[in-house]
Design a protein around this motif. Structure first.
Motif, mmCIF file in Angstrom:
data_model
loop_
_atom_site.group_PDB
_atom_site.id
_atom_site.type_symbol
_atom_site.label_atom_id
_atom_site.label_comp_id
_atom_site.label_asym_id
_atom_site.label_seq_id
_atom_site.Cartn_x
_atom_site.Cartn_y
_atom_site.Cartn_z
ATOM 1 N N GLU A 1 105.096 43.566 45.578
ATOM 2 C CA GLU A 1 104.521 42.659 46.570
ATOM 3 C C GLU A 1 103.055 42.961 46.823
ATOM 4 O OE1 GLU A 1 106.935 42.103 50.049
ATOM 5 O OE2 GLU A 1 108.775 42.045 48.864
ATOM 6 N N LYS A 2 102.328 43.209 45.750
ATOM 7 C CA LYS A 2 100.895 43.485 45.806
ATOM 8 C C LYS A 2 100.158 42.389 45.037
ATOM 9 C CE LYS A 2 101.409 47.606 47.637
ATOM 10 N NZ LYS A 2 101.125 47.847 49.015
ATOM 11 N N GLY A 3 98.973 42.064 45.485
ATOM 12 C CA GLY A 3 98.143 41.108 44.774
ATOM 13 C C GLY A 3 98.521 39.670 45.067
ATOM 14 N N PHE A 4 97.936 38.773 44.290
ATOM 15 C CA PHE A 4 98.143 37.344 44.473
ATOM 16 C C PHE A 4 99.596 36.974 44.169
ATOM 17 C CE2 PHE A 4 98.061 32.926 43.006
ATOM 18 C CZ PHE A 4 97.456 32.332 44.103
ATOM 19 N N LEU A 5 100.154 36.106 44.980
ATOM 20 C CA LEU A 5 101.526 35.643 44.774
ATOM 21 C C LEU A 5 101.515 34.427 43.855
ATOM 22 C CD1 LEU A 5 104.537 35.590 45.312
ATOM 23 C CD2 LEU A 5 104.085 34.507 47.507
ATOM 24 N N PHE A 6 102.006 34.601 42.638
ATOM 25 C CA PHE A 6 102.052 33.534 41.644
ATOM 26 C C PHE A 6 103.341 32.737 41.817
ATOM 27 C CE2 PHE A 6 99.323 36.706 39.631
ATOM 28 C CZ PHE A 6 98.252 35.916 39.232
ATOM 29 N N ASN A 7 103.389 31.914 42.843
ATOM 30 C CA ASN A 7 104.584 31.121 43.104
ATOM 31 C C ASN A 7 104.151 29.773 43.669
ATOM 32 O OD1 ASN A 7 106.966 30.138 44.745
ATOM 33 N ND2 ASN A 7 107.847 31.897 43.671
ATOM 34 N N ASN A 8 104.720 28.707 43.123
ATOM 35 C CA ASN A 8 104.330 27.360 43.555
ATOM 36 C C ASN A 8 104.578 27.123 45.029
ATOM 37 O OD1 ASN A 8 103.383 26.551 41.088
ATOM 38 N ND2 ASN A 8 105.300 25.610 40.454
ATOM 39 N N ALA A 9 105.667 27.653 45.560
ATOM 40 C CA ALA A 9 105.976 27.460 46.976
ATOM 41 C C ALA A 9 104.857 28.038 47.839
ATOM 42 C CB ALA A 9 107.305 28.115 47.326
ATOM 43 N N LYS B 1 101.768 29.474 55.007
ATOM 44 C CA LYS B 1 101.606 30.747 54.291
ATOM 45 C C LYS B 1 101.692 31.929 55.246
ATOM 46 C CE LYS B 1 98.787 29.069 50.463
ATOM 47 N NZ LYS B 1 97.487 29.106 49.793
ATOM 48 N N GLU B 2 101.129 31.763 56.449
ATOM 49 C CA GLU B 2 101.104 32.858 57.406
ATOM 50 C C GLU B 2 102.496 33.214 57.935
ATOM 51 O OE1 GLU B 2 98.249 31.608 60.310
ATOM 52 O OE2 GLU B 2 96.563 31.920 58.943
ATOM 53 N N LYS B 3 103.366 32.205 58.088
ATOM 54 C CA LYS B 3 104.702 32.492 58.630
ATOM 55 C C LYS B 3 105.787 32.580 57.552
ATOM 56 C CE LYS B 3 105.773 27.680 59.711
ATOM 57 N NZ LYS B 3 106.218 26.749 60.711
ATOM 58 N N MET B 4 105.400 32.425 56.306
ATOM 59 C CA MET B 4 106.350 32.429 55.186
ATOM 60 C C MET B 4 106.841 33.839 54.877
ATOM 61 S SD MET B 4 105.529 31.198 51.277
ATOM 62 C CE MET B 4 105.390 29.477 51.661
ATOM 63 N N ASP B 5 108.149 33.963 54.595
ATOM 64 C CA ASP B 5 108.710 35.217 54.091
ATOM 65 C C ASP B 5 108.421 35.260 52.593
ATOM 66 O OD1 ASP B 5 110.096 37.529 53.553
ATOM 67 O OD2 ASP B 5 112.072 36.561 53.655
ATOM 68 N N LYS B 6 107.485 36.089 52.191
ATOM 69 C CA LYS B 6 107.014 36.101 50.810
ATOM 70 C C LYS B 6 107.899 36.927 49.874
ATOM 71 C CE LYS B 6 102.295 35.551 52.374
ATOM 72 N NZ LYS B 6 102.276 36.068 53.716
ATOM 73 N N THR B 7 108.769 37.755 50.414
ATOM 74 C CA THR B 7 109.576 38.655 49.588
ATOM 75 C C THR B 7 110.380 37.931 48.504
ATOM 76 O OG1 THR B 7 109.692 40.276 51.362
ATOM 77 C CG2 THR B 7 111.359 40.443 49.640
ATOM 78 N N PRO B 8 111.146 36.869 48.818
ATOM 79 C CA PRO B 8 111.889 36.218 47.742
ATOM 80 C C PRO B 8 110.984 35.555 46.702
ATOM 81 C CG PRO B 8 112.197 35.045 49.826
ATOM 82 C CD PRO B 8 111.434 36.293 50.120
ATOM 83 N N HIS B 9 109.818 35.108 47.132
ATOM 84 C CA HIS B 9 108.885 34.467 46.197
ATOM 85 C C HIS B 9 108.250 35.502 45.270
ATOM 86 C CE1 HIS B 9 109.445 30.741 48.280
ATOM 87 N NE2 HIS B 9 109.054 31.277 49.425
ATOM 88 N N TYR B 10 107.917 36.675 45.819
ATOM 89 C CA TYR B 10 107.410 37.755 44.965
ATOM 90 C C TYR B 10 108.480 38.166 43.956
ATOM 91 C CZ TYR B 10 102.926 39.091 47.121
ATOM 92 O OH TYR B 10 101.623 39.136 47.537
ATOM 93 N N ARG B 11 109.719 38.269 44.401
ATOM 94 C CA ARG B 11 110.815 38.662 43.510
ATOM 95 C C ARG B 11 111.003 37.642 42.393
ATOM 96 N NH1 ARG B 11 116.238 37.885 42.861
ATOM 97 N NH2 ARG B 11 117.403 39.681 42.102
ATOM 98 N N GLN B 12 111.003 36.355 42.764
ATOM 99 C CA GLN B 12 111.160 35.294 41.769
ATOM 100 C C GLN B 12 110.025 35.359 40.745
ATOM 101 O OE1 GLN B 12 110.439 31.277 43.137
ATOM 102 N NE2 GLN B 12 112.003 30.459 41.773
ATOM 103 N N SER B 13 108.797 35.527 41.208
ATOM 104 C CA SER B 13 107.655 35.601 40.298
ATOM 105 C C SER B 13 107.737 36.854 39.419
ATOM 106 C CB SER B 13 106.347 35.598 41.087
ATOM 107 O OG SER B 13 106.205 34.385 41.778
ATOM 108 N N GLY B 14 108.197 37.958 39.991
ATOM 109 C CA GLY B 14 108.354 39.174 39.204
ATOM 110 C C GLY B 14 109.353 39.006 38.074
ATOM 111 N N ILE B 15 110.455 38.345 38.372
ATOM 112 C CA ILE B 15 111.475 38.098 37.341
ATOM 113 C C ILE B 15 110.927 37.170 36.260
ATOM 114 C CG2 ILE B 15 113.712 36.990 36.922
ATOM 115 C CD1 ILE B 15 114.582 38.116 39.699
ATOM 116 N N VAL B 16 110.222 36.135 36.662
ATOM 117 C CA VAL B 16 109.658 35.195 35.690
ATOM 118 C C VAL B 16 108.659 35.907 34.779
ATOM 119 C CG1 VAL B 16 108.149 33.180 35.451
ATOM 120 C CG2 VAL B 16 110.071 33.113 37.042
ATOM 121 N N PHE B 17 107.777 36.719 35.347
ATOM 122 C CA PHE B 17 106.810 37.432 34.515
ATOM 123 C C PHE B 17 107.482 38.482 33.636
ATOM 124 C CE2 PHE B 17 103.526 35.536 37.166
ATOM 125 C CZ PHE B 17 102.556 35.260 36.204
#
Length: 106
Positions: A26-34, A43-59
């Motif tokens: 969960e470091k750096g730019f979040l590469f997720n369309n959502a 963006k400020e109130k979004m829970d970014k954890t699942p989006h970081y995980r999804q992007s990590g799996i895709v990469f």
């Protein structure tokens, strides 16, 4: 020529693997369309954890695909293209299923 292509694709694989590690941490730019298409207040109130995980799996998938392509350029086995195809199909299925699950949660 194949050696140059293999080195280039291997470098792409390494870059994707590094991006994947950063996404899982969960470091750096979040590469997720959502996240990318969300408004600033969202963006400020979004829970970014699942989006970081999804992007990590895709990469991770993309890194594995590039690694198999580089290995195929070097080894010329022929059957590695089947693995590339399977990984690509799995990546597409994962991306669609995880996006649908994310939409259902909202």
């Amino acid at each position: 020529m194949d050696l140059v292509a293999a080195i280039f694709v291997l470098l792409l694989s390494i870059v994707c693997a590094v991006i994947s590690v950063f996404q899982f941490k969960e470091k750096g730019f979040l590469f997720n369309n959502a996240y990318i298409y969300a408004s600033k207040p969202e963006k400020e109130k979004m829970d970014k954890t699942p989006h970081y995980r999804q992007s990590g799996i895709v990469f991770t998938f993309i890194s594995a695909i590039f690694f198999c392509i580089a290995a195929e350029y070097l080894l010329k086995t022929g059957w590695l293209w089947w693995i590339v195809s399977a990984l690509t199909a799995a990546l597409l299925v994962y991306a669609v299923v995880s996006s649908v699950k994310d939409q259902i949660k909202r």
